[in-house]
Each structure stands twice: as C-alpha cells, then as structure tokens.
Scaffold this active site. Structure first.
Site, PDB file in Angstrom:
ATOM      1  N   ALA A  72       0.822  -1.227   0.000  1.00 47.84           N
ATOM      2  CA  ALA A  72       0.000   0.000   0.000  1.00 47.84           C
ATOM      3  C   ALA A  72       0.847   1.265   0.000  1.00 47.84           C
ATOM      4  CB  ALA A  72      -0.956  -0.004   1.199  1.00 47.84           C
TER       5      ALA A  72
ATOM      6  N   HIS B 212       6.114   4.172  -4.280  1.00 49.50           N
ATOM      7  CA  HIS B 212       7.569   4.276  -4.251  1.00 49.50           C
ATOM      8  C   HIS B 212       8.044   5.529  -4.983  1.00 49.50           C
ATOM      9  CE1 HIS B 212       8.310   0.278  -2.564  1.00 49.50           C
ATOM     10  NE2 HIS B 212       7.323  -0.157  -3.335  1.00 49.50           N
TER      11      HIS B 212
END
Length: 481
Positions: free
Chosen positions: A47, A50
């Site tokens: 979740a 990045h």
C-alpha cells in the site's frame, strides 16, 4: 461476444488500462476469474507509492515508477482516493554498508527522482525516533507515499465502467487462439469472446497467457509476501515508510503507517510454484518480526489485529514486460508487474492506452468523465452536516461496523454504485466494514443481511469472497425438521 479490446485481469494494472481506453471511442471489456475487481495482488500488498530510486535506470520499472508517482496526486484527486506523501527512509544499520545508500541515491538521480537526501545517524533519528539504535544513516525520499490500494483499483475500474467499459466477473480465460477471421478467440468458462486486441494484465498468470500465443516464452515466479497489520492505536509508531537496504529478493521488510491510521509490517519474499497459495505461515511471521526489528525498535507487535499474504508476479529478469508481442500481433503484454507495480499503474495504463490509441487510430470521446466520488463517509462531515444527512437518509445514522464506524448508508452505497459489492470482502474493500480490531466478528451477520436483502438472495448464497466461500451453508431449522 466481440470487442475491439479485451483486458484479462481486473487488478490495478488492468483497471488503469481500462480507464485510459475509456477515453476513446472503442469497445472494451475486462475479464476476470474472480467475483470482483482487486482480488489478486492488488488487494494484498504494501500500500505504498515508491519514489523510484530502486529500479535500474532506463528500465521499464524505473520509467513507469517515476511517471506513476508523478501522476498520483492528480489521479487521486480526480477519483477521490486516499493518498498521502509521507516520505520514506531507507535505513542503514551497518557502517560498512553506508556506500550502498549513496549508490541508491545516484540511481535515483539517474531515474529523475526529486527530493532525495542522504541523512546521517542524527538526522535520521531526529526524523524517526523509533529507528534502531544501530542506525548509521538513511536515504530520505520526500515523494514516497501511502495509499489505499483497494480504493485506487476500485476507483479506476468504476470510472472506466461509467465511461462504457464492460466488466465480466467469474469469467476464467482457459484458452486463447487466433481465428481465421483475424480475431483473437478467448475461450472461457462462460462462453467465447472475440477481440481485435488482447491486453494481458493477468498478474501471476500473465506468463500462462503469453505462452499460449508466443514462441518466445516468459516465466513468472509466484513470490509470496506475508504481512502483519497492527491496530490504529499504534499507527503513529513511525510516520515515514521505513525500508531496510534492498537485496535481490526485493525491498525487504518495511514498517509503514497506512492512510487509514494502522501500522503495516512486511512483506517476506518466499518463492513458490502455486499461483493461488496465499496462506500465512509461522515461519513467515517470525521472519517479519526479526527483520523489521533490525530497523525499528520497540515494535508494538502485541497490537497485531490480522496477518495476510499476497503474491508478486516476479519475472525472471525482474522487469516489466510491456507492449505488443513480436510474434503475436495484437497481443499486448503487461507482464511481470511486481513492486513497484502499484506506484507504476497509472503510467502503465497511460503507456498501453497511448500504444493502442496509435495502433487503432482511436478518437477521443467528447463526453469522457474524468472524475468519480468515493463512498460517502459521514465521519468526514461536520456534526451539523452529518445530522442533515441522517435526517435525509436515516441509514447513515445506523452503525453496522463498530470498529470502523461504518454505517448502513455506506454499505448500501457500496452495493448499488457502479461495479457494486457482491460479497463481504467487496463491502470491506469499499467501506472498511470488517477491517477493524475485531476483524468482522461483530458486523459480518449484519452486512450479510444487508447484502441478501439488497441483492434479493438467500443468506446461503452470500459469500465472503465469491466462489464457494459461503458463510451460511444451510438453515438449521430445515435441518432439524
């Protein structure tokens, strides 16, 4: 049934492609073997969004990650999806490994990641007091974020559906062949579908479908990742997403807050040869505890409310396979979509959408709908606004899930909106009913009653997650008689 494009897979990648194609005058259908969107990898992951410093420069992973990260703010605003840029720290706990942080930083610069900074021990501890006493330094990335993966997947699918994309659930693709009519023929358990183009967004099954049509085989490893989810009372143990330094198996066991206030710890990385095995193990749980504790001290693991696991589609070359298959014209791969797949999904959708737009010479719709509203959450309203809402619709004053304060009004909305929920898990992913401390111990019977009433089904046909996952198998009164 014949379509211009059929997408295999209603996960976050398939939904992103569907939404992009819904901009154009083209007949599109999404097929999925499960009973709802977001039933595979997309429902069981970290979740997080990045920043993009980890992938190899010039790779599809790097390009899609950085572009997807950039797109996320506007996308989540348009589709009413919870998203927060909380930033991340890659933590080094061994002095001899400090050069590795600089290597990650340099890779991030090559990938075009903004807002990175190398921190010394004191700077890292000042940002996160609960880091290990062994911390030597950290790489900070301000653009990293946390998101609700269910809401993102559901929102893109709903938006695509409102714009004309068909979704066919409980439809398992069994065979793909090229017909004499020049169309792709997809044999399923629910009949045959024909299409000019196929988009293969089938997660851990993407290699199966690719290898049906191409002589150039690909191989995907089912890499299982197990997690702990902790109660909201300890959700502030860290404020950033905390990573160890990555290795060949991935980014390692992270510790991160969630957008809903919990604390998430995991995942492991266990390669297996079963595309459906998402069981958790004592070995995995022990690994999570040991590895997370290397980077974050005093982890409040007594506050675990559940554990779960998901599968990542790890391609042998650790790369996203995107584009038309050379020896299978009209067959488009979105294969090997593992981490950072969630972060990359908007960019992958854009890339494949643009590819098909150009290949098919598609024209844009004049009335495309770019926005969508999530299930109304009364908790976000002022007391005065909530009272007005309850007066207008008393269902919003009836609490069904006590842990998450979810009302009957929210559950009704989840059932009757586009691609509405048909199971307990479908309700859970859309409203969080059942995601709290008691893990649906209190609210399941109430939610089942509402589902049965609204769908016109007997309780024996209400399932946890589709298929044969019925909760009530028979009526005790009938058995007694």
């Amino acid at each position: 049934m014949t379509y211009d494009v059929i997408i295999i897979g209603a996960g976050v990648t398939g939904a992103a492609v569907a939404r992009e194609l819904s901009r154009y005058n083209v007949e599109v259908c999404v097929l999925d073997k499960e009973e709802d969107v977001c039933c595979g990898t997309s429902k069981a992951n970290s979740a997080i969004i990045h920043a993009g410093y980890d992938a190899e420069p010039e790779s599809n992973m790097a390009k899609m990650n950085v572009r997807g990260n950039y797109m996320m703010d506007q996308l989540c605003k348009d589709l009413d999806v919870p998203f927060k840029r909380n930033g991340s720290l890659v933590v080094c706990v061994h002095e001899e490994m400090l050069p590795g942080l600089k290597e990650l930083y340099d890779k991030g610069v090559k990938n075009g990641v903004p807002g990175m900074k190398l921190l010394n021990r004191e700077e890292a501890l000042a940002m996160e007091p609960n880091l290990s006493e062994n911390v030597q330094g950290a790489l900070y990335a301000e653009t990293a974020g946390i998101i609700c993966p269910f809401k993102l997947n559901i929102a893109m699918a709903e938006n695509a559906n409102v714009n004309g994309v068909d979704f066919r659930f409980n439809t398992r693709v069994e065979k793909i062949t090229k017909g004499e009519d020049g169309l792709w023929h997809l044999r399923t358990n629910n009949g045959e579908y024909k299409t000019r183009y196929v988009v293969n967004a089938a997660g851990v099954y993407a290699d199966v479908f690719h290898n049906m049509v191409s002589e150039e085989k690909i191989h995907i490893i089912e890499r299982r990742g197990e997690y702990y989810l902790l109660d909201r009372t300890v959700g502030d143990h860290v404020s950033h997403t905390i990573f160890p330094q990555p290795n060949k198996f991935g980014k390692g066991v992270l510790v991160a807050p969630t957008v809903h206030g919990n604390l998430l710890v995991g995942p492991t990385a266990i390669d297996q040869d079963d595309k459906d095995a998402t069981n958790t193990t004592q070995f995995g749980m022990d690994q999570i505890t040991a590895k997370a504790s290397e980077n974050v001290k005093n982890l409040p693991l007594r506050s675990v409310i559940t554990s779960f696991s998901g599968l990542r589609a790890h391609e042998d070359n650790q790369e996203f396979i995107l584009g038309e298959v050379k020896d299978a014209p009209g067959f488009i791969d979105c294969a090997g979509i593992e981490s950072p797949g969630l972060s990359s999904s908007p960019a992958i959708g854009e890339y494949i959408g643009n590819l098909l737009r150009d290949m098919m010479k598609l024209t844009e719709k004049e009335n495309w709908i770019a926005t969508r509203k999530d299930v109304l959450d009364p908790k976000k309203l002022s007391l005065e606004e909530r009272n007005v809402l309850i007066k207008k619709n008393p269902a919003y004053g009836q609490i069904i899930c006590r842990c998450e304060s979810v009302t009957e009004g929210e559950i009704l909305d989840a059932i009757h909106r586009p691609l509405g929920a048909r199971s307990l898990d479908g309700i859970k992913r859309r409203t969080r009913a059942g995601m709290g401390r008691c893990q649906a111990g209190f609210c399941s019977p109430r939610v089942m009653d509402i589902l049965a009433r609204e769908l016109g089904l007997p309780l024996t046909e209400i399932t946890k997650s589709g298929g044969k996952s019925q909760i009530v198998l028979e009526h005790s009164k009938e058995v007694a008689e």
